[in-house]
Design a protein around this motif. Structure first.
Motif, short mmCIF file in Angstrom:
data_model
loop_
_atom_site.label_atom_id
_atom_site.label_comp_id
_atom_site.label_asym_id
_atom_site.label_seq_id
_atom_site.Cartn_x
_atom_site.Cartn_y
_atom_site.Cartn_z
N SER A 72 -10.01 2.12 11.79
CA SER A 72 -9.41 2.42 10.47
C SER A 72 -8.46 1.33 9.99
O SER A 72 -8.57 0.88 8.83
CB SER A 72 -8.70 3.78 10.51
N PRO A 73 -7.50 0.86 10.82
CA PRO A 73 -6.62 -0.22 10.33
C PRO A 73 -7.37 -1.52 10.07
O PRO A 73 -7.01 -2.27 9.17
CB PRO A 73 -5.59 -0.38 11.45
N GLN A 74 -8.45 -1.78 10.83
CA GLN A 74 -9.22 -2.99 10.61
C GLN A 74 -10.00 -2.92 9.30
O GLN A 74 -10.08 -3.91 8.55
CB GLN A 74 -10.16 -3.22 11.79
N VAL A 75 -10.57 -1.76 9.01
CA VAL A 75 -11.26 -1.57 7.73
C VAL A 75 -10.28 -1.68 6.57
O VAL A 75 -10.56 -2.33 5.56
CB VAL A 75 -11.98 -0.21 7.71
N ALA A 76 -9.11 -1.06 6.73
CA ALA A 76 -8.08 -1.12 5.69
C ALA A 76 -7.63 -2.56 5.45
O ALA A 76 -7.43 -2.99 4.31
CB ALA A 76 -6.89 -0.25 6.08
N LEU A 77 -7.47 -3.32 6.53
CA LEU A 77 -7.06 -4.73 6.41
C LEU A 77 -8.15 -5.56 5.74
O LEU A 77 -7.86 -6.40 4.88
CB LEU A 77 -6.75 -5.28 7.80
N HIS A 78 -9.39 -5.32 6.12
CA HIS A 78 -10.51 -6.08 5.56
C HIS A 78 -10.62 -5.88 4.05
O HIS A 78 -10.86 -6.83 3.29
CB HIS A 78 -11.81 -5.68 6.25
N PHE A 79 -10.46 -4.63 3.60
CA PHE A 79 -10.60 -4.32 2.17
C PHE A 79 -9.26 -4.34 1.43
O PHE A 79 -9.23 -4.10 0.22
CB PHE A 79 -11.26 -2.96 1.99
N ALA A 80 -8.17 -4.61 2.18
CA ALA A 80 -6.82 -4.60 1.60
C ALA A 80 -6.55 -3.27 0.88
O ALA A 80 -5.96 -3.23 -0.20
CB ALA A 80 -6.63 -5.78 0.63
N ASN A 81 -7.00 -2.18 1.50
CA ASN A 81 -6.89 -0.86 0.88
C ASN A 81 -6.85 0.19 1.99
O ASN A 81 -7.85 0.39 2.69
CB ASN A 81 -8.09 -0.63 -0.04
N TRP A 82 -5.70 0.86 2.17
CA TRP A 82 -5.58 1.83 3.25
C TRP A 82 -6.51 3.03 3.05
O TRP A 82 -6.92 3.67 4.02
CB TRP A 82 -4.13 2.30 3.40
N GLN A 83 -6.87 3.33 1.80
CA GLN A 83 -7.76 4.46 1.55
C GLN A 83 -9.16 4.22 2.11
O GLN A 83 -9.84 5.15 2.53
CB GLN A 83 -7.83 4.76 0.05
N MET A 84 -9.58 2.96 2.13
CA MET A 84 -10.87 2.65 2.74
C MET A 84 -10.86 2.96 4.23
O MET A 84 -11.86 3.41 4.80
CB MET A 84 -11.20 1.17 2.52
N GLY A 85 -9.71 2.73 4.87
CA GLY A 85 -9.59 3.02 6.30
C GLY A 85 -9.75 4.50 6.60
O GLY A 85 -10.20 4.87 7.69
N LEU A 86 -9.37 5.36 5.65
CA LEU A 86 -9.53 6.81 5.82
C LEU A 86 -10.90 7.29 5.36
O LEU A 86 -11.50 8.17 5.98
CB LEU A 86 -8.44 7.54 5.02
#
Length: 401
Positions: free
Chosen positions: A155-169
């Motif tokens: 989740s934090p890696q996805v959020a970092l990649h897309f620069a969007n914490w909602q993507m991580g969720l």
């Protein structure tokens, strides 16, 4: 041909156990590594953000207590389908709505979905894997915990990649969609049985059912606190979101190992107490390490905690299923035990958040978990097989203890 069909059905059963389990914890464990970003974006306090973990667990408890009625009304086929759909919708809501109220609503929605699946799977296991219940419970537990670890790690890696914490969720709608498709295509799960007899009322007055429920809740409550607050504990010590999330994922590795190993060992004996004792001792030592030496050997303490928690979840459910020979009655007892147990679990992350808010750190909360593990270690001795095996096939209404 019949042989091929039987082999396919066996493989499909194991594959579905894994797929279902993988979807039952991301709704919880994806939040904690992103907690700082979530709190900054929504203005939630430590105590209010704890509801993101507590609400799903409360749902797990309440829905599990209705498990018998759910089975009669929906059946396993429709019940599990509905559960996966609700998990999918919860992840979709997190992807598009980032307000505090929306996050809490998604926690509620996802919690109901997870609860529906968890209430129905033990009965399915008891029926589908009659000769290998302990092993099947281990595979289910391992996949459940593995899903939680993957969510904490990715989740934090996805959020970092897309620069969007909602993507991580929100990304966890993808495995939910895959599991829903697989469940729909494969012919497993019983249909609804509207005339089926319920024994839930008798369980409310059954002392042994309550004891099993309290035991299940207390030996597993540390998991909810770890999922909710372990990354936050190390975030406050200066660790990054990725590093703290990876620590939770590291814990999950040992949960998965224990969830596979300990139930497999349990197949060799009817007495679950020695393995439960080892598991609770590992928990107690790990929580103690978090209190006394949090930075000296964090991976050692987290490994011990993960091993203890991973073993306790599966072993405590196996112990519950041991109390009933009939698969349906065993499923009803397991639903009751999980219902009460998860309601107890729901208090754990909230209490940890409250203690953090009041004291300024997590030390007092970890001491509570140490004390709980030690108390349950002492209680384990009463679950001698002779205390329940002679009555395991009787009508539960006749059992007073």
């Amino acid at each position: 041909m019949a042989r091929t069909e039987s082999a396919f059905k066996t493989f499909a059963g194991w594959a579905l156990l894994v797929c279902l389990g993988l979807n039952l914890r991301p709704i919880l464990s994806s939040v904690s590594p992103l907690l700082n970003q979530i709190r900054e974006a929504t203005g939630m306090s430590f105590q209010s953000s704890a509801w993101l973990t507590s609400l799903p667990v409360i749902c797990m408890g309440l829905v599990a207590l209705l498990g018998v009625r759910i089975e009669a009304r929906l059946g396993e086929r429709r019940g599990v389908s509905l559960g996966l759909l609700l998990v999918l919708l919860a992840c979709l809501a997190r992807l598009y709505f980032g307000q505090a109220q929306a996050l809490l609503a998604s926690a509620l929605l996802g919690g109901v979905g997870v609860a529906l699946i968890q209430a129905l799977v033990p009965g399915l296991i008891k029926r589908q894997f009659q000769q290998r219940v302990a092993l099947a419970m281990g595979v289910y537990s391992a996949s459940l915990m593995g899903g939680g670890g993957l969510a904490a790690l990715l989740s934090p890696q996805v959020a970092l990649h897309f620069a969007n914490w909602q993507m991580g969720l929100g990304v966890w709608l993808l495995p939910a969609m895959a599991a829903l498709l697989l469940w729909t295509c494969l012919p497993l799960g019983a249909a609804r049985r509207p005339g089926a007899r319920s024994v839930t009322d008798s369980l409310w007055g059954n002392r042994r059912a309550w004891l099993l429920a309290l035991y299940f809740g207390l030996v597993n409550c540390g998991y909810m606190s770890m999922v909710a607050w372990l990354p936050a504990y190390y975030l406050q010590m200066g660790w990054s979101a990725t590093m703290s999330g990876s620590l939770l994922a590291f814990m999950t590795v040992f949960q998965v190992i224990a969830a596979l190993l300990m139930p497999a060992l349990a197949q060799r004996s009817v007495d679950r107490r020695p393995l439960l004792g080892i598991s609770l001792a590992a928990q107690a030592l790990g929580f103690l390490g978090l209190v006394l030496w949090p930075l000296q050997a964090p991976h050692v303490w987290v490994a011990l905690i993960g091993f203890g928690l991973g073993a306790c979840f599966g072993l405590s459910l196996i112990l519950t299923l041991d109390h009933r020979r009939d698969p349906r009655a065993a499923g009803q007892l397991a639903a009751f035990v999980q219902g009460v147990g998860f309601l107890l679990n729901a208090v754990s992350p909230w209490l940890t958040g409250w203690l953090r808010q009041v004291t300024g750190d997590f030390t007092s909360a970890w001491w509570v978990l140490v004390a709980g593990a030690v108390a349950m270690l002492l209680l384990t001795r009463i679950f001698s097989p002779s205390s329940y095996q002679p009555r395991a096939g009787f009508d539960p209404a006749a059992q007073a203890a």
